[in-house]
Design an enzyme around this catalytic site. Structure first.
Site, mmCIF file in Angstrom:
data_model
loop_
_atom_site.group_PDB
_atom_site.id
_atom_site.type_symbol
_atom_site.label_atom_id
_atom_site.label_comp_id
_atom_site.label_asym_id
_atom_site.label_seq_id
_atom_site.Cartn_x
_atom_site.Cartn_y
_atom_site.Cartn_z
ATOM 1 N N HIS A 103 0.872 -1.187 0.000
ATOM 2 C CA HIS A 103 0.000 0.000 0.000
ATOM 3 C C HIS A 103 0.902 1.228 0.000
ATOM 4 C CE1 HIS A 103 -3.450 2.415 0.476
ATOM 5 N NE2 HIS A 103 -3.830 2.117 1.703
ATOM 6 N N HIS B 198 -2.383 -1.916 -10.093
ATOM 7 C CA HIS B 198 -3.314 -1.344 -9.123
ATOM 8 C C HIS B 198 -4.569 -2.202 -9.105
ATOM 9 C CE1 HIS B 198 -5.780 1.596 -7.014
ATOM 10 N NE2 HIS B 198 -4.651 2.150 -6.662
ATOM 11 N N ASP C 75 2.617 5.693 -6.842
ATOM 12 C CA ASP C 75 3.882 5.585 -6.125
ATOM 13 C C ASP C 75 5.105 5.525 -7.022
ATOM 14 O OD1 ASP C 75 3.031 5.667 -3.487
ATOM 15 O OD2 ASP C 75 2.270 3.625 -3.635
HETATM 16 N N1 ACO Z 1 4.814 -6.526 -11.023
HETATM 17 C C1 ACO Z 1 4.699 -7.716 -11.666
HETATM 18 N N2 ACO Z 1 3.555 -8.414 -11.784
HETATM 19 C C2 ACO Z 1 2.465 -7.882 -11.195
HETATM 20 C C3 ACO Z 1 2.506 -6.658 -10.517
HETATM 21 C C4 ACO Z 1 3.733 -5.973 -10.444
HETATM 22 N N3 ACO Z 1 3.821 -4.812 -9.817
HETATM 23 N N4 ACO Z 1 1.267 -6.387 -10.039
HETATM 24 C C5 ACO Z 1 0.485 -7.389 -10.414
HETATM 25 N N5 ACO Z 1 1.219 -8.303 -11.114
HETATM 26 C C6 ACO Z 1 0.705 -9.510 -11.758
HETATM 27 C C7 ACO Z 1 0.446 -10.607 -10.746
HETATM 28 O O1 ACO Z 1 1.590 -11.421 -10.569
HETATM 29 C C8 ACO Z 1 -0.692 -11.323 -11.388
HETATM 30 O O2 ACO Z 1 -0.183 -12.096 -12.431
HETATM 31 P P1 ACO Z 1 -0.815 -13.580 -12.713
HETATM 32 O O3 ACO Z 1 -2.223 -13.300 -13.178
HETATM 33 O O4 ACO Z 1 0.066 -14.169 -13.761
HETATM 34 O O5 ACO Z 1 -0.759 -14.313 -11.403
HETATM 35 C C9 ACO Z 1 -1.523 -10.218 -12.025
HETATM 36 O O6 ACO Z 1 -0.557 -9.188 -12.322
HETATM 37 C C10 ACO Z 1 -2.621 -9.664 -11.154
HETATM 38 O O7 ACO Z 1 -2.045 -9.274 -9.908
HETATM 39 P P2 ACO Z 1 -2.791 -9.313 -8.515
HETATM 40 O O8 ACO Z 1 -1.782 -9.427 -7.419
HETATM 41 O O9 ACO Z 1 -3.898 -10.325 -8.568
HETATM 42 O O10 ACO Z 1 -3.470 -7.884 -8.501
HETATM 43 P P3 ACO Z 1 -4.035 -7.162 -7.215
HETATM 44 O O11 ACO Z 1 -5.127 -6.290 -7.684
HETATM 45 O O12 ACO Z 1 -4.350 -8.132 -6.120
HETATM 46 O O13 ACO Z 1 -2.780 -6.303 -6.719
HETATM 47 C C11 ACO Z 1 -1.272 -4.568 -6.296
HETATM 48 C C12 ACO Z 1 -2.652 -4.936 -6.850
HETATM 49 C C13 ACO Z 1 -1.131 -5.087 -4.837
HETATM 50 C C14 ACO Z 1 -1.159 -3.024 -6.240
HETATM 51 C C15 ACO Z 1 -0.185 -5.183 -7.205
HETATM 52 O O14 ACO Z 1 -0.309 -4.687 -8.527
HETATM 53 C C16 ACO Z 1 1.237 -4.936 -6.674
HETATM 54 O O15 ACO Z 1 1.707 -5.693 -5.821
HETATM 55 N N6 ACO Z 1 1.936 -3.852 -7.156
HETATM 56 C C17 ACO Z 1 3.235 -3.521 -6.681
HETATM 57 C C18 ACO Z 1 3.110 -2.768 -5.354
HETATM 58 C C19 ACO Z 1 2.606 -1.356 -5.542
HETATM 59 O O16 ACO Z 1 3.073 -0.605 -6.401
HETATM 60 N N7 ACO Z 1 1.647 -0.963 -4.672
HETATM 61 C C20 ACO Z 1 1.084 0.394 -4.678
HETATM 62 C C21 ACO Z 1 -0.350 0.342 -5.028
HETATM 63 S S1 ACO Z 1 -0.992 1.953 -5.127
HETATM 64 C C22 ACO Z 1 -1.219 2.404 -3.540
HETATM 65 O O17 ACO Z 1 -1.356 1.673 -2.619
HETATM 66 C C23 ACO Z 1 -1.190 3.824 -3.303
#
Ligand code: ACO
Length: 429
Positions: free
Chosen positions: A267, A306, A362
């Site tokens: 987050h 996201h 971010d």
């Molecule tokens: N890098 C690589 N792969 C990713 C990323 C990433 N940053 N984010 C998602 N994916 C992939 C997952 O591995 C998944 O792949 P799969 O379908 O082959 O298993 C797919 O994309 C979907 O990802 P989920 O984790 O199911 O998506 P979710 O909606 O649960 O997660 C999140 C959202 C937590 C923000 C995620 O994109 C992430 O971890 N990002 C990196 C951390 C980040 O930047 N957080 C800030 C968010 S904004 C905020 O809080 C202000």
């Protein structure tokens, strides 16, 4: 005509008519579906609430596919360009833009509540010399509930209003002191001649000068960042504030739960993680190998992806612009070049395109914070200060929402049942 869903339970052959209101069905209506009179009602399994609306809200609108973000109906782009953080805070809390008189009173009240009780300073000084500022912020904002015990009277509108003013006013003071603490520097008292954001910079950076005068361009950039973080509907930390607030606890305790949720690297902690990632990559030539590692599932590309935005996060666009303004004052950073190249490569790579992974808020904010000479541990505190009006607007809405109940999800029990307990003295004999 009322919209509805016809559900046939194949276990019993019974058909149910489930009303559709605002594109949702009520989980309670699903609970009426039972395999037998003495059986539990059907429930919905939704870890992480990916498809569950927890409230009705008129604060923030997001269209994740189109990249739209609006506070009380006003597009974020217009607010970032022409409003101020305190005006946006008023808008979020009160639901409409202030008149000149309302705005002046609001700013006056917030300005004159920036000081905290001296006891707060004493206990903050008791933290370990290297305490993480988010830990200090979480604890100190929660501790304010002991200074304002009347804040527990959440059913009184005037009482709610004063606690909201206090919290928006005092968060920068608590945040700045947690920053000074880690640096071993004396805490700086608020300067009520300065604007909200300029005063915050003064409490962070003032040393021996009689009056701290920050560069107005940096004040503007930081104020814009606070606006961009001010609310984001039912995100993890707001959900924490609402969930804890649903117990009817005081708002300081509820917001302290929001700070705790924001601390997590998925987050608010993501911008800190982005900067560490960029430093680790170190050189644009290392990007392809890094991207390969991400695609192989070794790690995530922090600052990308996201839960809601499946296109470019509108805040990321505005932050990229603010970064350019800041770098004009501070000089550019080699990490910015790595970030730009990383973004370019990722936006063209099939892995990211297919999963609709775009830069989020971010991705660039950490670079701005570093240019302003904030250590990475402090980035999330800046986010928390920006998010405070949003948390409070959501909390306020919750306290007046007749539909709300104490947040208490169901579970699917997967453990043992009916075991016979043998006392330790017999088991270990
Ligand atoms: N890098 C690589 N792969 C990713 C990323 C990433 N940053 N984010 C998602 N994916 C992939 C997952 O591995 C998944 O792949 P799969 O379908 O082959 O298993 C797919 O994309 C979907 O990802 P989920 O984790 O199911 O998506 P979710 O909606 O649960 O997660 C999140 C959202 C937590 C923000 C995620 O994109 C992430 O971890 N990002 C990196 C951390 C980040 O930047 N957080 C800030 C968010 S904004 C905020 O809080 C202000």
């Amino acid at each position: 005509m009322t919209e509805s869903l016809t559900v046939r339970d194949n276990r019993t052959g019974t058909e149910y008519e489930v009303p559709i209101v605002d594109g949702t069905i009520r989980a309670a209506d699903i609970g009426k579906i039972k395999a037998g009179e003495d059986q539990p009602g059907l429930a919905v399994y939704d870890p992480g609430f990916v498809n569950t609306a927890s409230c009705r809200s008129s604060i923030t609108y997001i269209d994740g596919d189109k990249g739209i973000l609006e506070y009380r109906g006003y597009p974020i782009e217009q607010l970032a360009a022409s409003s101020s953080f305190l005006e946006v805070a008023y808008l979020l809390i009160h639901g409409e833009l202030p008149t000149k008189e309302q705005y002046d009173t609001w700013v006056h009240n917030i300005t004159y509540h920036t000081f905290v009780h001296e006891n707060v300073k004493d206990f903050m000084q008791g933290f370990r010399y290297d305490a993480h500022p988010m830990g200090m912020l979480m604890a100190s904002v929660g501790a304010l509930s002991t200074f304002y015990p009347e804040s527990r009277n959440i059913s009184d509108a005037d009482n709610r209003a004063i606690q909201i003013i206090r919290m928006i006013a005092k968060m920068p003071t608590l945040g700045a002191w947690s920053f000074r603490h880690a640096q071993g520097k004396p805490y700086v008292y608020p300067d009520n001649d300065l604007s909200y954001t300029a005063n915050f910079l003064s409490m962070l950076f003032k040393m021996t000068e009689v009056k701290y005068q920050p560069d107005e361009r940096l004040v503007k950039a930081l104020d814009t960042l606070l606006i961009l973080h001010a609310d984001h509907e039912q995100n993890a930390s707001t959900n924490a504030v609402r969930s804890v607030g649903s117990t009817q606890v005081d708002p300081y305790s509820a917001v302290s739960a929001g700070v705790a949720a924001l601390f997590g690297p998925l987050h608010g902690g993501a911008n800190e993680a982005v900067l560490r990632m960029l430093k680790r990559i170190g050189n644009a030539s290392e990007i392809p190998a890094f991207i390969e590692g991400v695609k192989n599932g070794n790690e995530r590309l922090m600052g990308f992806g996201h839960r809601v935005y499946k296109s470019y996060d509108p805040r990321a666009k505005l932050i990229k612009k603010a970064a350019e303004d800041v770098f004009e004052v501070t000089g550019t950073s080699p990490l910015l070049d790595i970030a730009l190249e990383l973004e370019k490569i990722a936006l063209e790579d099939e892995y990211f395109v297919k999963r609709k992974l775009y830069p989020n808020v971010d991705f660039y904010s950490g670079l701005i914070y570093e240019a302003l000479e904030f250590p990475p541990e402090f980035f999330t505190v800046l986010f928390a200060i920006g998010r405070t009006p949003g948390w409070l607007a959501q909390w306020l809405e919750l306290t007046q929402d007749k539909d709300q109940k104490i947040a208490r999800p169901k579970q699917i029990y997967t453990g043992e049942r009916g075991l016979t307990f043998t006392p330790a003295s017999e088991r270990w004999a």
